[in-house]
Scaffold this motif. Structure first.
Motif, PDB file in Angstrom:
ATOM      1  N   LYS A 112     -39.368 -90.216 -23.497  1.00 54.57           N
ATOM      2  CA  LYS A 112     -40.133 -91.161 -24.312  1.00 54.57           C
ATOM      3  C   LYS A 112     -39.194 -92.045 -25.143  1.00 54.57           C
ATOM      4  CE  LYS A 112     -43.786 -91.413 -27.790  1.00 54.57           C
ATOM      5  NZ  LYS A 112     -42.970 -92.255 -28.693  1.00 54.57           N
ATOM      6  N   LYS A 113     -38.184 -91.431 -25.766  1.00 57.29           N
ATOM      7  CA  LYS A 113     -37.238 -92.217 -26.567  1.00 57.29           C
ATOM      8  C   LYS A 113     -36.432 -93.168 -25.695  1.00 57.29           C
ATOM      9  CE  LYS A 113     -38.420 -90.146 -30.371  1.00 57.29           C
ATOM     10  NZ  LYS A 113     -39.215 -90.874 -31.391  1.00 57.29           N
ATOM     11  N   ALA A 114     -36.054 -92.727 -24.492  1.00 57.05           N
ATOM     12  CA  ALA A 114     -35.331 -93.602 -23.574  1.00 57.05           C
ATOM     13  C   ALA A 114     -36.199 -94.770 -23.132  1.00 57.05           C
ATOM     14  CB  ALA A 114     -34.845 -92.800 -22.366  1.00 57.05           C
ATOM     15  N   ALA A 115     -37.495 -94.499 -22.893  1.00 54.77           N
ATOM     16  CA  ALA A 115     -38.409 -95.582 -22.505  1.00 54.77           C
ATOM     17  C   ALA A 115     -38.568 -96.600 -23.631  1.00 54.77           C
ATOM     18  CB  ALA A 115     -39.767 -94.994 -22.106  1.00 54.77           C
ATOM     19  N   ASP A 116     -38.634 -96.122 -24.871  1.00 62.45           N
ATOM     20  CA  ASP A 116     -38.728 -97.041 -26.012  1.00 62.45           C
ATOM     21  C   ASP A 116     -37.463 -97.906 -26.123  1.00 62.45           C
ATOM     22  OD1 ASP A 116     -41.170 -95.942 -26.573  1.00 62.45           O
ATOM     23  OD2 ASP A 116     -40.407 -94.551 -28.087  1.00 62.45           O
ATOM     24  N   LEU A 117     -36.308 -97.292 -25.870  1.00 69.71           N
ATOM     25  CA  LEU A 117     -35.059 -98.046 -25.924  1.00 69.71           C
ATOM     26  C   LEU A 117     -35.004 -99.110 -24.828  1.00 69.71           C
ATOM     27  CD1 LEU A 117     -32.231 -98.510 -27.058  1.00 69.71           C
ATOM     28  CD2 LEU A 117     -31.410 -96.658 -25.599  1.00 69.71           C
ATOM     29  N   ILE A 118     -35.503 -98.752 -23.648  1.00 68.12           N
ATOM     30  CA  ILE A 118     -35.511 -99.717 -22.538  1.00 68.12           C
ATOM     31  C   ILE A 118     -36.440-100.880 -22.851  1.00 68.12           C
ATOM     32  CG2 ILE A 118     -36.176 -99.999 -20.124  1.00 68.12           C
ATOM     33  CD1 ILE A 118     -35.210 -97.159 -19.630  1.00 68.12           C
ATOM     34  N   LYS A 119     -37.596-100.592 -23.448  1.00 68.43           N
ATOM     35  CA  LYS A 119     -38.521-101.670 -23.793  1.00 68.43           C
ATOM     36  C   LYS A 119     -37.927-102.602 -24.840  1.00 68.43           C
ATOM     37  CE  LYS A 119     -42.732 -99.040 -22.779  1.00 68.43           C
ATOM     38  NZ  LYS A 119     -43.975 -98.448 -23.355  1.00 68.43           N
ATOM     39  N   ARG A 120     -37.165-102.048 -25.770  1.00 69.10           N
ATOM     40  CA  ARG A 120     -36.552-102.874 -26.820  1.00 69.10           C
ATOM     41  C   ARG A 120     -35.457-103.781 -26.262  1.00 69.10           C
ATOM     42  NH1 ARG A 120     -39.258-103.680 -31.576  1.00 69.10           N
ATOM     43  NH2 ARG A 120     -40.232-101.721 -32.282  1.00 69.10           N
ATOM     44  N   THR A 121     -34.750-103.307 -25.260  1.00 68.94           N
ATOM     45  CA  THR A 121     -33.626-104.070 -24.704  1.00 68.94           C
ATOM     46  C   THR A 121     -33.967-104.673 -23.347  1.00 68.94           C
ATOM     47  OG1 THR A 121     -32.735-102.027 -23.747  1.00 68.94           O
ATOM     48  CG2 THR A 121     -31.911-102.688 -25.918  1.00 68.94           C
ATOM     49  N   GLU A 175     -26.132-110.238 -31.576  1.00 71.78           N
ATOM     50  CA  GLU A 175     -27.213-110.437 -32.548  1.00 71.78           C
ATOM     51  C   GLU A 175     -28.493-109.745 -32.086  1.00 71.78           C
ATOM     52  OE1 GLU A 175     -27.734-114.533 -33.324  1.00 71.78           O
ATOM     53  OE2 GLU A 175     -25.682-114.872 -34.043  1.00 71.78           O
ATOM     54  N   GLY A 176     -28.742-109.805 -30.768  1.00 71.34           N
ATOM     55  CA  GLY A 176     -29.936-109.130 -30.262  1.00 71.34           C
ATOM     56  C   GLY A 176     -29.839-107.621 -30.390  1.00 71.34           C
ATOM     57  N   MET A 177     -28.652-107.060 -30.124  1.00 73.61           N
ATOM     58  CA  MET A 177     -28.476-105.618 -30.246  1.00 73.61           C
ATOM     59  C   MET A 177     -28.475-105.162 -31.694  1.00 73.61           C
ATOM     60  SD  MET A 177     -28.412-104.519 -27.183  1.00 73.61           S
ATOM     61  CE  MET A 177     -27.864-102.833 -27.452  1.00 73.61           C
ATOM     62  N   ALA A 178     -28.252-106.106 -32.629  1.00 75.89           N
ATOM     63  CA  ALA A 178     -28.243-105.757 -34.048  1.00 75.89           C
ATOM     64  C   ALA A 178     -29.610-105.886 -34.702  1.00 75.89           C
ATOM     65  CB  ALA A 178     -27.224-106.632 -34.790  1.00 75.89           C
ATOM     66  N   ARG A 179     -30.642-106.246 -33.922  1.00 71.36           N
ATOM     67  CA  ARG A 179     -31.994-106.328 -34.485  1.00 71.36           C
ATOM     68  C   ARG A 179     -32.441-104.956 -34.972  1.00 71.36           C
ATOM     69  NH1 ARG A 179     -33.199-109.291 -29.743  1.00 71.36           N
ATOM     70  NH2 ARG A 179     -34.473-107.520 -29.054  1.00 71.36           N
ATOM     71  N   LEU A 180     -33.262-104.973 -35.991  1.00 71.05           N
ATOM     72  CA  LEU A 180     -33.674-103.731 -36.624  1.00 71.05           C
ATOM     73  C   LEU A 180     -34.393-102.805 -35.644  1.00 71.05           C
ATOM     74  CD1 LEU A 180     -33.721-102.207 -39.294  1.00 71.05           C
ATOM     75  CD2 LEU A 180     -35.918-103.290 -39.824  1.00 71.05           C
ATOM     76  N   GLY A 181     -35.240-103.371 -34.782  1.00 65.73           N
ATOM     77  CA  GLY A 181     -35.971-102.545 -33.827  1.00 65.73           C
ATOM     78  C   GLY A 181     -35.064-101.908 -32.789  1.00 65.73           C
ATOM     79  N   VAL A 182     -34.038-102.659 -32.339  1.00 69.36           N
ATOM     80  CA  VAL A 182     -33.115-102.123 -31.333  1.00 69.36           C
ATOM     81  C   VAL A 182     -32.255-101.023 -31.944  1.00 69.36           C
ATOM     82  CG1 VAL A 182     -31.217-102.703 -29.780  1.00 69.36           C
ATOM     83  CG2 VAL A 182     -33.110-104.311 -30.094  1.00 69.36           C
ATOM     84  N   VAL A 183     -31.725-101.268 -33.166  1.00 69.75           N
ATOM     85  CA  VAL A 183     -30.895-100.257 -33.825  1.00 69.75           C
ATOM     86  C   VAL A 183     -31.693 -98.993 -34.084  1.00 69.75           C
ATOM     87  CG1 VAL A 183     -29.568 -99.762 -35.909  1.00 69.75           C
ATOM     88  CG2 VAL A 183     -29.408-102.020 -34.851  1.00 69.75           C
ATOM     89  N   ILE A 233     -32.109 -97.076 -30.806  1.00 69.90           N
ATOM     90  CA  ILE A 233     -30.865 -96.408 -30.417  1.00 69.90           C
ATOM     91  C   ILE A 233     -30.650 -95.132 -31.232  1.00 69.90           C
ATOM     92  CG2 ILE A 233     -28.357 -96.642 -30.374  1.00 69.90           C
ATOM     93  CD1 ILE A 233     -28.735 -99.587 -29.753  1.00 69.90           C
ATOM     94  N   GLU A 234     -30.874 -95.213 -32.532  1.00 68.00           N
ATOM     95  CA  GLU A 234     -30.680 -94.053 -33.393  1.00 68.00           C
ATOM     96  C   GLU A 234     -31.681 -92.946 -33.067  1.00 68.00           C
ATOM     97  OE1 GLU A 234     -28.252 -93.502 -35.395  1.00 68.00           O
ATOM     98  OE2 GLU A 234     -27.354 -95.478 -35.017  1.00 68.00           O
ATOM     99  N   GLU A 235     -32.926 -93.319 -32.777  1.00 68.17           N
ATOM    100  CA  GLU A 235     -33.927 -92.307 -32.440  1.00 68.17           C
ATOM    101  C   GLU A 235     -33.587 -91.638 -31.112  1.00 68.17           C
ATOM    102  OE1 GLU A 235     -37.683 -94.201 -32.462  1.00 68.17           O
ATOM    103  OE2 GLU A 235     -37.875 -94.239 -34.664  1.00 68.17           O
ATOM    104  N   PHE A 236     -33.087 -92.408 -30.141  1.00 66.07           N
ATOM    105  CA  PHE A 236     -32.697 -91.825 -28.858  1.00 66.07           C
ATOM    106  C   PHE A 236     -31.508 -90.882 -29.037  1.00 66.07           C
ATOM    107  CE2 PHE A 236     -30.076 -92.143 -24.974  1.00 66.07           C
ATOM    108  CZ  PHE A 236     -30.946 -91.503 -24.092  1.00 66.07           C
TER     109      PHE A 236
END
Length: 500
Positions: free
Chosen positions: A344-353, A397-405, A408-411
């Protein structure tokens, strides 16, 4: 279009500017053409589903009847009429108003006409593109089938890497190409040697001298021809055998008469028996084994999609194939599995990126762009080389967005847990561990100094631009963000991370 109409008597803005007159002109032009033409077709492009919509009464009926009669006359002469409707964004093309009678469509055919017309237009564009960008022959090779039997093949490169041209040295004053010359001077006498040097090999206290031609013949491994070795089932050919883009081969009777006939016999037999040919493709100094895979012709309603021929696939040697190391080969070893939370966490990371509408055609080759910038500066006599944007670099800049960071931390937390220490689990030498300790100490120092600033207030009041680059990097280092780039990029990265 106006010039063409005036040339053939179709006057704009008058009653003569009608479809029936255009059909008459097209019919006359096609009848003047070559008698060897196998097929004559009038392609009718229009976005008006009713060409006489602005005309009322008896005049409209008369023009409709005359146009249909002229279309019938053209068809009686062997001229076919194809309608290619150009739809409007706000209006659907209704073929039943007029053009169904013109091209002879029944009620059932009229309902399926629009989807097929769109596909027909795409097929025409593909055929036009094939004619505009015709494949060019890379080189001609000879296929040696048996003793005294050989055929000639043309090779075509399907994919070729785009590289900058060869380096050319220019004079700094005249900007003209420099001509390089190489001279040999005798080490004993200092005299200029006019004859080319020769290499020698010592043998029984005597120097055996070799000429350039003799050395080239010694180094030659193959004659450069394609020699047939045998045939194998297609199941023996694996995907990982394809080392580089394949080459398409097609027969030619230009030098060896009868090559096409022999090629067709081999081609059909290989398709029928599901075999591929193994051949020795030897360049002068780089011999290889290749697989010749037959391809059947593919045709659809728009014409030929794939031509018949063979693909020459370059096969690897034993040293080119690396076996995959299996880490969990023993049956008693417990293989790690991902839990539902990990997935689930990996899927959320994929959706963000997720990269929406990604295509490799969107990115220019940075090396070529740099090369073109240097050519531009040289041609325009510019003092500085224009800056080029490398679009292949990661979007910091895209990888530094709050949602992406956060994703990543949750994964990372889900997989490794909150007590995971990267340094204790890192694999490497002492220098790597020492470097990681320095980075961690620098991050802690930056976090302590960054706490002395009210970053939210500075961002709201637009005072980030008043800080120095070193001060801005304190925030970025404390939050594990990239610190590269100019001051404007650093400020934008901070604002993006803060969600401003």
């Amino acid at each position: 279009m106006k010039d063409i109409g005036c040339q053939y008597g179709i006057l704009s803005g008058s009653r003569e500017n009608s479809l029936y007159n255009a059909l008459w002109v097209a019919q006359a032009l096609l009848r003047k053409g070559s008698s060897r033409t196998a097929r004559t077709t009038i392609l009718l492009f229009t976005n008006e589903d009713d060409p006489f919509g602005s005309i009322k009464g008896a005049a409209k009926a008369d023009m409709t009847r005359t146009t249909l009669q002229r279309a019938k006359d053209a068809q009686d002469l062997g001229i076919s009429i194809e309608l290619l409707p150009l739809g409007r964004p706000d209006q659907e093309f209704n073929v039943s108003l007029f053009y169904a009678q013109l091209i002879g469509l029944e009620d059932d055919d009229a309902a399926q006409f629009m989807p097929s017309a769109g596909q027909k237009l795409e097929d025409m564009k593909d055929q036009l593109r094939k004619q505009m960008f015709a494949k060019r022959i890379v080189r001609r090779i000879t296929l040696l089938i048996a003793n005294g039997l050989s055929i000639e093949l043309n090779t075509y490169a399907l994919i070729r890497p785009t590289t900058p041209g060869a380096i050319m040295w220019l004079d700094s004053v005249t900007n003209r190409p420099l001509k390089t010359e190489r001279s040999f001077i005798c080490a004993d006498t200092g005299a200029l040697m006019h004859e080319p040097t020769k290499l020698s090999q010592s043998y029984k206290n005597e120097n055996i001298i070799f000429s350039v031609e003799e050395l080239s013949e010694i180094k030659r491994v193959s004659t450069g021809h394609l020699r047939l070795l045998g045939f194998k089932p297609l199941s023996c050919l694996k995907d990982y055998h394809n080392l580089r883009p394949s080459t398409f081969v097609f027969p030619s009777d230009k030098e060896v008469v009868g090559s096409t006939r022999i090629f067709i016999a081999l081609h059909r037999s290989m398709l029928r028996l599901n075999r591929f040919a193994v051949a020795y493709c030897g360049s002068s100094f780089h011999p290889r084994l290749v697989a010749l895979v037959a391809q059947d012709e593919i045709i659809n309603a728009g014409g030929q999609v794939e031509p018949p021929g063979m693909y020459m696939i370059y096969l690897p040697y034993t040293d080119d194939v690396r076996l995959i190391e299996e880490f969990h080969s023993e049956s008693n070893v417990r293989v790690p599995r991902a839990t539902d939370d990990h997935i689930k966490k990996a899927a959320d990371l994929i959706k963000r990126t997720y990269l929406k509408d990604f295509s490799v055609c969107q990115f220019a080759n940075p090396a070529l762009q740099r090369h073109y910038a240097m050519l531009q500066a040289l041609a325009l006599e510019e003092e500085e080389i224009p800056d080029t944007i490398d679009e292949t670099l990661p979007d910091e800049e895209g990888m530094a967005r709050l949602g992406v960071v956060k994703a990543i931390e949750e994964f990372k937390l889900s997989v490794y847990g909150d007590k995971y220490d990267e340094e204790s689990n890192s694999v490497g030498n002492g220098k790597a561990n020492e470097a990681s300790k320095k980075r961690k100490a620098a991050a802690e120092n930056a976090a302590n100094e960054s706490a002395n600033y009210d970053w939210a207030d500075l961002a709201d009041n637009g005072q980030l631009k008043d800080l120095t680059v070193a001060e801005l990097k304190l925030y970025l280092t404390a939050h594990n963000l990239p610190v590269s780039g100019k001051k404007e990029a650093l400020i934008s990265r901070i604002l993006t991370h803060m969600g401003k």
